[in-house]
Design a protein around this motif. Structure first.
Motif, PDB file in Angstrom:
ATOM      1  N   ARG A   1       6.102  -9.086  10.331  1.00  0.00           N
ATOM      2  CA  ARG A   1       5.292  -8.196   9.489  1.00  0.00           C
ATOM      3  C   ARG A   1       5.487  -6.742   9.926  1.00  0.00           C
ATOM      4  O   ARG A   1       5.535  -6.425  11.101  1.00  0.00           O
ATOM      5  N   ILE A   2       5.578  -5.852   8.949  1.00  0.00           N
ATOM      6  CA  ILE A   2       5.762  -4.432   9.208  1.00  0.00           C
ATOM      7  C   ILE A   2       4.521  -3.680   8.763  1.00  0.00           C
ATOM      8  O   ILE A   2       3.976  -3.941   7.694  1.00  0.00           O
ATOM      9  N   LEU A   3       4.081  -2.749   9.601  1.00  0.00           N
ATOM     10  CA  LEU A   3       3.010  -1.830   9.233  1.00  0.00           C
ATOM     11  C   LEU A   3       3.583  -0.420   9.292  1.00  0.00           C
ATOM     12  O   LEU A   3       4.232  -0.033  10.262  1.00  0.00           O
ATOM     13  N   TYR A   4       3.352   0.339   8.225  1.00  0.00           N
ATOM     14  CA  TYR A   4       3.887   1.693   8.101  1.00  0.00           C
ATOM     15  C   TYR A   4       2.855   2.691   8.606  1.00  0.00           C
ATOM     16  O   TYR A   4       1.657   2.513   8.417  1.00  0.00           O
TER      17      TYR A   4
ATOM     18  N   GLN B   1       0.823  -1.201   0.000  1.00  0.00           N
ATOM     19  CA  GLN B   1       0.000   0.000   0.000  1.00  0.00           C
ATOM     20  C   GLN B   1       0.865   1.263   0.000  1.00  0.00           C
ATOM     21  O   GLN B   1       0.582   2.218  -0.717  1.00  0.00           O
ATOM     22  N   LEU B   2       1.926   1.250   0.800  1.00  0.00           N
ATOM     23  CA  LEU B   2       2.823   2.405   0.848  1.00  0.00           C
ATOM     24  C   LEU B   2       3.514   2.600  -0.493  1.00  0.00           C
ATOM     25  O   LEU B   2       3.615   3.729  -0.982  1.00  0.00           O
ATOM     26  N   ALA B   3       3.965   1.521  -1.101  1.00  0.00           N
ATOM     27  CA  ALA B   3       4.619   1.610  -2.408  1.00  0.00           C
ATOM     28  C   ALA B   3       3.683   2.222  -3.438  1.00  0.00           C
ATOM     29  O   ALA B   3       4.087   3.087  -4.225  1.00  0.00           O
TER      30      ALA B   3
ATOM     31  N   VAL C   1      10.549  -0.099  -1.258  1.00  0.00           N
ATOM     32  CA  VAL C   1      10.069   0.245   0.085  1.00  0.00           C
ATOM     33  C   VAL C   1      10.685  -0.683   1.114  1.00  0.00           C
ATOM     34  O   VAL C   1      11.206  -0.241   2.136  1.00  0.00           O
ATOM     35  N   ARG C   2      10.656  -1.978   0.853  1.00  0.00           N
ATOM     36  CA  ARG C   2      11.165  -2.957   1.814  1.00  0.00           C
ATOM     37  C   ARG C   2      12.675  -2.892   1.976  1.00  0.00           C
ATOM     38  O   ARG C   2      13.195  -2.969   3.093  1.00  0.00           O
ATOM     39  N   ASN C   3      13.403  -2.780   0.868  1.00  0.00           N
ATOM     40  CA  ASN C   3      14.862  -2.890   0.926  1.00  0.00           C
ATOM     41  C   ASN C   3      15.585  -1.574   1.173  1.00  0.00           C
ATOM     42  O   ASN C   3      16.638  -1.576   1.806  1.00  0.00           O
TER      43      ASN C   3
END
Length: 73
Positions: A43-46, A8-10, A20-22
């Motif tokens: 799991r990551i939430l932004y 979603q952020l991407a 976004v992840r790397n």
């Protein structure tokens, strides 16, 4: 607070999920400020509002005033 996945952020930032992840997660964003790991999991939430606020803060130039103070504008 708006929580987003990396996908979603991407999409919102017009980056790839991989970027976004790397890159963003490891080099730009700060855990606890820009993202969390709920329940100590992988799991990551932004946190969108914090990311957006910091993007705008970095985008606004600091203009020195005659008295030496800085004006954001």
């Amino acid at each position: 607070m708006t929580y987003m996945t990396s996908e979603q952020l991407a999409e919102k930032l017009n980056y790839t999920t991989r970027y976004v992840r790397n890159i963003l997660t490891h080099e730009v964003l700060v855990e606890g400020r820009h993202y969390i790991r709920p329940f100590g999991r992988r799991r990551i939430l932004y946190l969108w509002e914090n990311i957006e606020a910091d993007m705008f803060e970095d985008a606004v130039p600091n203009i020195p005033m005659a008295n030496g103070e800085k004006c954001h504008g």
